[in-house]
Design a protein around this motif. Structure first.
Motif, PDB file in Angstrom:
ATOM      1  N   HIS A   1     -39.602 -10.426 -21.793  1.00 53.77           N
ATOM      2  CA  HIS A   1     -41.063 -10.580 -21.992  1.00 53.77           C
ATOM      3  C   HIS A   1     -41.473  -9.314 -22.437  1.00 53.77           C
ATOM      4  O   HIS A   1     -42.650  -9.205 -23.232  1.00 53.77           O
ATOM      5  N   ALA A   2     -41.101  -8.162 -21.456  1.00 53.59           N
ATOM      6  CA  ALA A   2     -41.761  -6.942 -22.015  1.00 53.59           C
ATOM      7  C   ALA A   2     -41.573  -6.647 -23.327  1.00 53.59           C
ATOM      8  O   ALA A   2     -42.470  -5.892 -24.042  1.00 53.59           O
ATOM      9  N   VAL A   3     -40.400  -6.673 -23.833  1.00 51.97           N
ATOM     10  CA  VAL A   3     -40.017  -6.405 -25.194  1.00 51.97           C
ATOM     11  C   VAL A   3     -40.746  -7.150 -25.979  1.00 51.97           C
ATOM     12  O   VAL A   3     -41.506  -6.580 -27.091  1.00 51.97           O
ATOM     13  N   ALA A   4     -40.976  -8.529 -25.941  1.00 52.60           N
ATOM     14  CA  ALA A   4     -41.781  -9.500 -26.787  1.00 52.60           C
ATOM     15  C   ALA A   4     -43.192  -8.694 -26.974  1.00 52.60           C
ATOM     16  O   ALA A   4     -43.896  -8.847 -27.899  1.00 52.60           O
ATOM     17  N   LYS A   5     -43.772  -8.490 -25.846  1.00 53.27           N
ATOM     18  CA  LYS A   5     -45.124  -7.991 -25.751  1.00 53.27           C
ATOM     19  C   LYS A   5     -45.388  -6.705 -26.806  1.00 53.27           C
ATOM     20  O   LYS A   5     -46.355  -6.588 -27.455  1.00 53.27           O
ATOM     21  N   VAL A   6     -44.339  -5.829 -26.524  1.00 57.19           N
ATOM     22  CA  VAL A   6     -44.432  -4.730 -27.253  1.00 57.19           C
ATOM     23  C   VAL A   6     -44.302  -4.994 -28.799  1.00 57.19           C
ATOM     24  O   VAL A   6     -45.255  -4.337 -29.614  1.00 57.19           O
ATOM     25  N   PHE A   7     -43.612  -5.939 -29.076  1.00 54.48           N
ATOM     26  CA  PHE A   7     -43.369  -6.282 -30.783  1.00 54.48           C
ATOM     27  C   PHE A   7     -44.797  -7.080 -31.066  1.00 54.48           C
ATOM     28  O   PHE A   7     -45.293  -7.083 -32.111  1.00 54.48           O
ATOM     29  N   ALA A   8     -45.413  -7.797 -30.025  1.00 58.94           N
ATOM     30  CA  ALA A   8     -46.616  -8.673 -30.449  1.00 58.94           C
ATOM     31  C   ALA A   8     -47.733  -7.678 -30.586  1.00 58.94           C
ATOM     32  O   ALA A   8     -48.573  -7.737 -31.717  1.00 58.94           O
ATOM     33  N   LEU A   9     -47.850  -6.665 -29.797  1.00 59.99           N
ATOM     34  CA  LEU A   9     -48.790  -5.374 -29.882  1.00 59.99           C
ATOM     35  C   LEU A   9     -48.510  -4.716 -31.174  1.00 59.99           C
ATOM     36  O   LEU A   9     -49.733  -4.528 -31.790  1.00 59.99           O
ATOM     37  N   ALA A  10     -47.547  -4.613 -31.629  1.00 61.84           N
ATOM     38  CA  ALA A  10     -47.325  -3.835 -32.906  1.00 61.84           C
ATOM     39  C   ALA A  10     -47.656  -4.624 -34.114  1.00 61.84           C
ATOM     40  O   ALA A  10     -48.345  -4.280 -34.989  1.00 61.84           O
ATOM     41  N   ARG A  11     -47.597  -6.108 -34.050  1.00 64.78           N
ATOM     42  CA  ARG A  11     -48.128  -6.862 -34.986  1.00 64.78           C
ATOM     43  C   ARG A  11     -49.491  -6.915 -34.923  1.00 64.78           C
ATOM     44  O   ARG A  11     -49.961  -7.198 -36.203  1.00 64.78           O
ATOM     45  N   GLU A  12     -50.206  -6.764 -33.880  1.00 65.05           N
ATOM     46  CA  GLU A  12     -51.649  -6.664 -33.868  1.00 65.05           C
ATOM     47  C   GLU A  12     -52.201  -5.408 -34.284  1.00 65.05           C
ATOM     48  O   GLU A  12     -53.584  -5.189 -34.330  1.00 65.05           O
ATOM     49  N   GLY A  13     -51.354  -4.333 -34.763  1.00 62.82           N
ATOM     50  CA  GLY A  13     -51.842  -3.119 -35.039  1.00 62.82           C
ATOM     51  C   GLY A  13     -51.864  -2.068 -33.913  1.00 62.82           C
ATOM     52  O   GLY A  13     -52.383  -1.054 -34.331  1.00 62.82           O
ATOM     53  N   ASP A  14     -51.410  -2.339 -32.773  1.00 63.07           N
ATOM     54  CA  ASP A  14     -51.394  -1.313 -31.898  1.00 63.07           C
ATOM     55  C   ASP A  14     -50.638  -0.116 -32.224  1.00 63.07           C
ATOM     56  O   ASP A  14     -49.784  -0.301 -32.524  1.00 63.07           O
TER      57      ASP A  14
END
Length: 385
Positions: A275-288
């Motif tokens: 879940h933590a890994v998925a959150k990092v990739f989700a934030l990256a897709r959002e431009g973080d």
């Protein structure tokens, strides 16, 4: 398996039996004339072998209607391999779930099941969850446990030939676990345990992206990636079963572990916290920006690790599976880096089988084991009723 041919029935009776069984196994059904033509054996030899296989419960006369125009007189007898004479299981043991797939003796899948398991579960709890998953699957399929002829298992870690996990850091209590022995007590049939990346490679070669090549690498991408390789169509395990452990390459002068590469806080992620890994990739897709930088670091490490394996093995194809197979843009940087480092860059593709790859490959291992027995000239397996 290459085509078999028979010979003198007085000297090659067991070989002839394997030849005929293989011919029937390769077709939906066949007449004695058709088996004679395919095997090159004499008609009396084929008749005798088929009768013996029927007595053993491996072949049955079928009532399938012949296609085409109706013939005068008595119709030709038709026979088929009794795929329902036994059953096979392919099992996956993972950090967050266990799964099972059931098939007949021809590899035709009859059903599957999966259950979630806590990442902190110990070996006993994880295996009990697996047994429950199998029991549910067999009950739904109406298959008795005693009809199982072989069980294949895909597990994280370095696995010895007898199914003992020599090193398994991904699951609690896994290192040193006599996994094969524990499961044989439950199933009372041959149990073949293999590393999960290896079974996934077998699956992709059987039914997935690698079906058209015998030289391929499958990358089970995660925080600690592993790889399975087929060379000339055969699984390459290495001397001690540790081939493809590219997750350990960080030890060669690169101390930063993948869970640190993906961190956006300075604190390493837990290796099993998807879940933590998925959150990092989700934030990256959002431009973080911090998440994007973390993902870029991780992808660079992954492609460099894969490039090291490609340089050593020179495969025709690299298949990317695991949760990284769902990452946006994972293939392009991999292709780019392989072109940069490799003398002859391989083709790169995503896994076709996805989450089913490990269990499917484990099923193929069980099927290979049974086929080796069925088609061996030295012995004959008798069907159980």
């Amino acid at each position: 398996m290459g085509r078999l041919t028979g010979g003198d029935p007085s000297l090659l009776r067991r070989i002839n039996s394997a030849v005929v069984l293989h011919a029937l196994r390769s077709a939906d059904f066949a007449t004695l004339t058709e088996v004679t033509r395919v095997t090159g054996l004499s008609r009396p030899t084929v008749e005798g072998v088929v009768e013996g296989l029927m007595e053993a419960g491996l072949v049955v006369e079928t009532t399938v209607e012949e296609s085409g125009a109706r013939r005068q007189g008595r119709p030709a007898r038709k026979f088929r391999f009794r795929a329902e004479a036994g059953h096979l299981l392919g099992l996956e043991i993972g950090a967050h779930r266990v799964s099972a797939v059931l098939s007949a003796l021809d590899g035709r899948v009859l059903g599957s099941a999966a259950k979630e398991v806590d990442e902190a579960a110990d070996a006993d709890e994880r295996l009990e969850r697996l047994r429950g998953t199998v029991a549910d699957l067999l009950r739904r399929a109406g298959v008795a446990r005693g009809s199982l002829w072989a069980v294949g298992v895909g597990s994280p870690g370095i696995v010895e030939a007898d199914g003992t996990v020599r090193l398994g850091t991904a699951l609690p209590g896994w290192t040193g676990l006599p996994l094969g022995e524990r499961l044989r007590r439950s199933f009372k049939c041959p149990v073949l345990v293999e590393n999960d990346a290896n079974t996934a490679a077998v699956a992709e070669h059987w039914k997935g992206a690698g079906a058209d090549t015998d030289d391929m690498v499958f990358v089970l991408a995660g925080l600690s990636p592993g790889a399975g390789a087929l060379i000339g169509g055969r699984l390459h395990r290495g001397y001690g079963g540790a081939a493809g452990e590219i997750g350990a390459l960080h030890l060669l002068g690169r101390e930063v572990r993948p869970e640190a590469l993906l961190s956006t806080t300075g604190e390493p992620l837990h290796p099993l916290d998807e879940h933590a890994v998925a959150k990092v990739f989700a934030l990256a897709r959002e431009g973080d920006e911090r998440a994007s930088a973390a993902v870029e670091r991780f992808l660079q490490r992954l492609v460099h690790d894969v490039a090291a394996l490609v340089l050593a093995l020179d495969p025709e194809l690299v298949v990317v599976g695991g949760w990284a197979a769902g990452l946006d843009g994972v293939l392009e940087p991999l292709r780019r880096e392989l072109e940069r480092y490799c003398l002859r860059p391989p083709r790169v593709a995503l896994s076709v089988l996805g989450e089913a790859a490990v269990a499917t490959g484990a099923l193929r291992l069980a099927l290979d084991h049974v086929e080796a027995k069925l088609f061996a000239a030295e012995s004959r397996v008798t069907a159980r009723h």
